[in-house]
Design an enzyme around this catalytic site. Structure first.
Site, PDB file in Angstrom:
ATOM      1  CG  ASP A 133      39.029  30.268  46.961  1.00 28.34           C
ATOM      2  OD1 ASP A 133      40.261  30.237  46.851  1.00 28.34           O
ATOM      3  OD2 ASP A 133      38.333  31.260  46.650  1.00 28.34           O
ATOM      4  CG  ASP A 150      40.922  37.170  48.258  1.00 26.78           C
ATOM      5  OD1 ASP A 150      39.894  37.853  48.125  1.00 26.78           O
ATOM      6  OD2 ASP A 150      42.028  37.645  48.582  1.00 26.78           O
TER       7      ASP A 150
HETATM    8 MG   LIG Z   1      38.947  32.820  45.376  1.00 25.52          MG
END
Ligand SMILES: [Mg+2]
Length: 340
Positions: free
Chosen positions: A22, A24
């Site tokens: 992932d 952010d």
């Molecule tokens: Mg995230």
């Protein structure tokens, strides 16, 4: 979910042939790298069997821009390593529609480009007679395009959402995400979209297909997207505590939000799996009394994350638990830091 297998070295990442990372809250926060994230990912650079893919729910930027941003922050990211929810949304559309079918785009030009690359015709008006609506985050989305989409959906168009994240992190705080705009159309039409992004399976399925992985580890900061998504595709997962989900969320997580591993940071990738494994050897004494978990120390002090894992495991096995405490001052301070 696969059975826990430990590599000869015992290092967490060495039991996997692909990392689905992932972005952010896991690699960066807004414009800034999360301290140590770059070095932690790069530490696997000596392995020629490990694939690293960057998997994002955000459909607003093309893969080239995502790769550029990652490269600026020092991550070794090529365009081929970036998998976006816009790509998966376009793939879903192409699976359901004939080549050349018209698709109303509620989102950025980057999303429209993905639709065109999938052999479909992006349009911006109901008058163009779209047979589908695709919806992804754009800071420009306003009432006029939502009105076009409402008309198309009420006329029976297929509806695909890139993601349904209710919020979007910005430097100023959380603001309305694509899911909030999807909710507006849901209210106006009484319908539900097909969803591409995490926690729905398509985005992670596309990442798995691209990597050719037989044993991937999903890595992220959110239980309700990254970890639930890992469950949806039957992959193991590592939760990092550098983003949205908190120790409290972990302790009270529902079954499909429970990760395989938890790390305070991405350094967990390069440490023994037993340190971060939910099923690893316990580091403290944990007893359950009614609705309370009591934590007591052992002769050898345990890392804070091990204490958290031991408590989470006890809480998951005892759903009535609402409180956690310790009579030991050091452990009491650790428990207090979780803000249960
Ligand atoms: Mg995230």
């Amino acid at each position: 979910m696969t059975d826990a297998v430990t590599s000869a070295s015992g290092v967490l990442r060495e039991s996997y042939d692909a990392l689905l990372l992932d972005l952010d809250g896991t690699l960066y926060r807004g414009p800034h790298e999360i301290p140590g994230a770059r070095d932690a990912v790069a530490a696997g650079g000596t392995s020629d069997t490990e694939q690293v893919l960057y998997v994002t729910n955000n459909a607003s930027r093309p893969p080239e821009k995502v790769a550029e941003h990652l490269t600026e922050l020092g991550f070794a990211a090529s365009v081929d390593q970036v998998v976006t929810s816009a790509q998966s949304a376009a793939r879903l559309l192409a699976e359901h529609l004939d080549a050349g079918a018209r698709v109303l785009v509620v989102g950025t030009d980057a999303l429209a480009d993905m639709v065109a690359e999938a052999g479909l015709a992006p349009v911006r008006s109901f008058e163009d007679e779209p047979v589908a609506v695709v919806q992804g985050h754009s800071p420009e989305t306003g009432w006029p395009i939502l009105a076009e989409a409402t008309l198309a959906l009420r006329a029976g168009a297929l509806w695909v959402a890139a993601n349904v994240d209710s919020t979007l992190p910005t430097e100023r705080g959380l603001v309305c995400g694509n899911g909030a705009m999807v909710a507006a159309l849901r209210t106006a039409t009484g319908r539900d979209p097909l969803v591409a992004g995490k926690p729905a399976a398509p985005l992670l399925q596309d990442a798995l297909a691209r990597s050719g992985s037989r044993r991937a580890l999903v890595v992220g900061d959110r239980l309700d997207t990254d970890i639930e998504g890992a469950h949806a595709v039957g992959a193991d997962s590592l939760l990092v505590l550098t983003g949205v989900s908190t120790p409290r969320d972990l302790v009270f997580a529902r079954p499909d939000h429970r990760p395989t591993y938890v790390g305070e940071t991405l350094d967990a990738l390069n440490e023994p799996a037993t340190r971060s494994s939910v099923d690893g050897p316990s580091g403290v004494e944990v007893s359950v009394r009614g609705d309370e978990i009591v934590v007591s120390p052992r002769a050898t002090p345990a890392p804070d994350v091990r204490v958290l894992l031991d408590v989470a495991r006890a809480a998951w096995a005892n759903p009535d638990v609402t409180h956690v405490r310790s009579d030991d001052p050091t452990l009491a301070a650790v428990v207090a830091s979780w803000r249960l």
